[in-house]
Design an enzyme around this catalytic site. Structure first.
Site, PDB file in Angstrom:
ATOM      1  N   TRP A  98     -69.194  33.693  27.970  1.00 53.14           N
ATOM      2  CA  TRP A  98     -69.584  34.275  29.302  1.00 53.14           C
ATOM      3  C   TRP A  98     -68.599  33.497  30.556  1.00 53.14           C
ATOM      4  CZ3 TRP A  98     -72.350  38.207  29.336  1.00 53.14           C
ATOM      5  CH2 TRP A  98     -73.090  38.472  28.426  1.00 53.14           C
ATOM      6  N   ASP A 165     -73.113  28.655  36.306  1.00 55.08           N
ATOM      7  CA  ASP A 165     -73.936  29.946  35.711  1.00 55.08           C
ATOM      8  C   ASP A 165     -74.954  28.951  35.031  1.00 55.08           C
ATOM      9  OD1 ASP A 165     -74.891  31.763  34.164  1.00 55.08           O
ATOM     10  OD2 ASP A 165     -72.971  32.425  33.424  1.00 55.08           O
ATOM     11  N   LYS A 189     -83.452  35.125  30.616  1.00 55.88           N
ATOM     12  CA  LYS A 189     -83.486  34.055  29.408  1.00 55.88           C
ATOM     13  C   LYS A 189     -84.556  32.791  29.700  1.00 55.88           C
ATOM     14  CE  LYS A 189     -79.155  35.535  28.377  1.00 55.88           C
ATOM     15  NZ  LYS A 189     -78.053  35.319  29.006  1.00 55.88           N
TER      16      LYS A 189
END
Ligand SMILES: *Cc1c(COP(=O)(O)O)cnc(C)c1O
Length: 357
Positions: A98, A165, A189
């Site tokens: 990511w 993030d 999530k």
């Protein structure tokens, strides 16, 4: 009995799902569904405001920061962020896939320097974050590497604006927001269903880039309109609100942290101190409390498929590891009960006793 270890979208508090289901049938006794009200209605305004206020309360977000709800997922933030903040140069910590994807988008807007990387060992540890040069517009980190099961789990000091993030560990622990310039993530999530992205942004960082920014990608547009510039994801925001209400009722992020550490310990203790068959993939000092990755030892490797079958029959869902790591991954987000982690360990122990070589 099913145990939901999905990496994302993932487990949500039962009460959040029940209350959302009720609101879909009849929102607050209005006789209308949550799905058919105007996003400009009083009812939605109250939902939006309470949701923003709960974010501020749960993370003790200081004045000078705004909480935004936008679309496009965390992946959209990979470009929205540099659009708004990158003038010349940005630093990226390469802690996983990511993080790499985030850096790739930033390259469209300016020079991107990799501060540190753990690519040399397949991202099994968290890279060092020191000697941060001061000539960049910001430093981007990914606090929890969902795929590799590594996590920073502390707030570092950075001489330049720190951008994080936090898709997969937001609200899993207290965070000192004042140390960050921007915190963002997809809700799916740990805080809600897919469809809404949270952005916590320090207002004083905005308006400094030279380029023109399309309205929808300009943080200021969403700040000025309380995230109601266009039609927001009404449904996802409602479920996020219910999830935040649940976190608050449980005792907030301090309590979440306590529980999450205890849950992770159950599985890590088994991997470290008892199992001869399963072994964790992340280095101990970098291990995630949210995504626990493990594989079988070389002599048991051929049993991985058999274990997945065995675990599935025992009600363990979503424990197959990401293809980039292989093996297994148990995601232990806020609303996963400790009993589920214990059930997984019991299942692993039973399989081990039956199949050990
Ligand atoms: C899942 C994930 C993403 C991608 O999120 P989308 O909302 O699907 O774009 C980005 N970063 C991290 C750390 C993730 O876990």
């Amino acid at each position: 009995m099913k145990h939901n270890f999905n990496a994302g979208p993932s487990i949500l508090p039962g009460v959040a799902i029940e209350n959302t289901a009720k609101a879909i049938l009849d929102l607050n006794g209005t006789g209308l569904s949550l799905l058919e009200i105007s996003h400009r209605s009083k009812d939605f305004e109250a939902i939006n405001n309470e949701c923003m206020a709960l974010w501020k309360e749960l993370l003790a977000i200081p004045d000078g920061y705004k909480v935004l709800f936008v679309g496009g997922g965390a992946s959209m933030q990979f470009c929205m962020l540099p659009y708004n903040l990158l003038n010349k140069k940005a630093l990226y910590c390469e802690s996983g896939v990511w993080a790499k994807k985030a850096a790739k988008e930033a390259k469209l807007f300016g020079e991107v320097v990799t501060l540190s990387s753990s690519a040399d060992k397949n991202f099994s540890y968290y890279p060092e974050l020191k000697n941060i040069p001061q000539d960049a517009d910001y430093l981007h980190i990914t606090t929890n590497n969902t795929i590799y099961g590594t996590e920073l789990r502390r707030d570092i000091d950075s001489p330049i604006p720190l951008v994080a993030d936090m898709s997969s560990d937001i609200l899993s622990r207290p965070v000192d927001v004042s140390k960050y310039g921007v915190i963002y993530g997809g809700a799916q999530k740990n805080v809600g269903p897919a469809g809404v992205t949270f952005v916590i942004v320090k207002e004083s960082l905005l308006g400094k880039v030279q380029r023109a920014i399309p309205s929808m990608l300009d943080y200021r547009t969403h700040i000025e309109n309380d995230s109601l510039y266009n039609t927001p994801p009404v449904f996802a925001i409602y479920t996020m609100l219910e999830t935040l209400r649940w976190i608050k009722a449980q005792g907030g992020v301090t309590k979440m942290n306590e529980r999450n550490v205890q849950k992770a310990d159950i599985l890590y203790n088994y991997l470290d101190n008892e199992s001869q068959m399963f072994v964790g993939t992340a280095e101990k000092t970098s291990r995630s409390v949210m995504n626990i990755c493990f594989v079988m030892t070389p002599e048991h490797k051929d049993l991985e498929e058999a274990f997945l079958e065995f675990a599935k029959k025992a009600g363990m869902l979503g424990i197959k590891g990401h293809r980039l790591v292989g093996g297994f991954r148990a995601s232990t987000y806020n609303s996963l009960p400790a009993a589920s982690v214990q059930a997984l360990v019991d299942c692993m122990r039973e399989f081990e006793q039956q199949n050990k070589k």
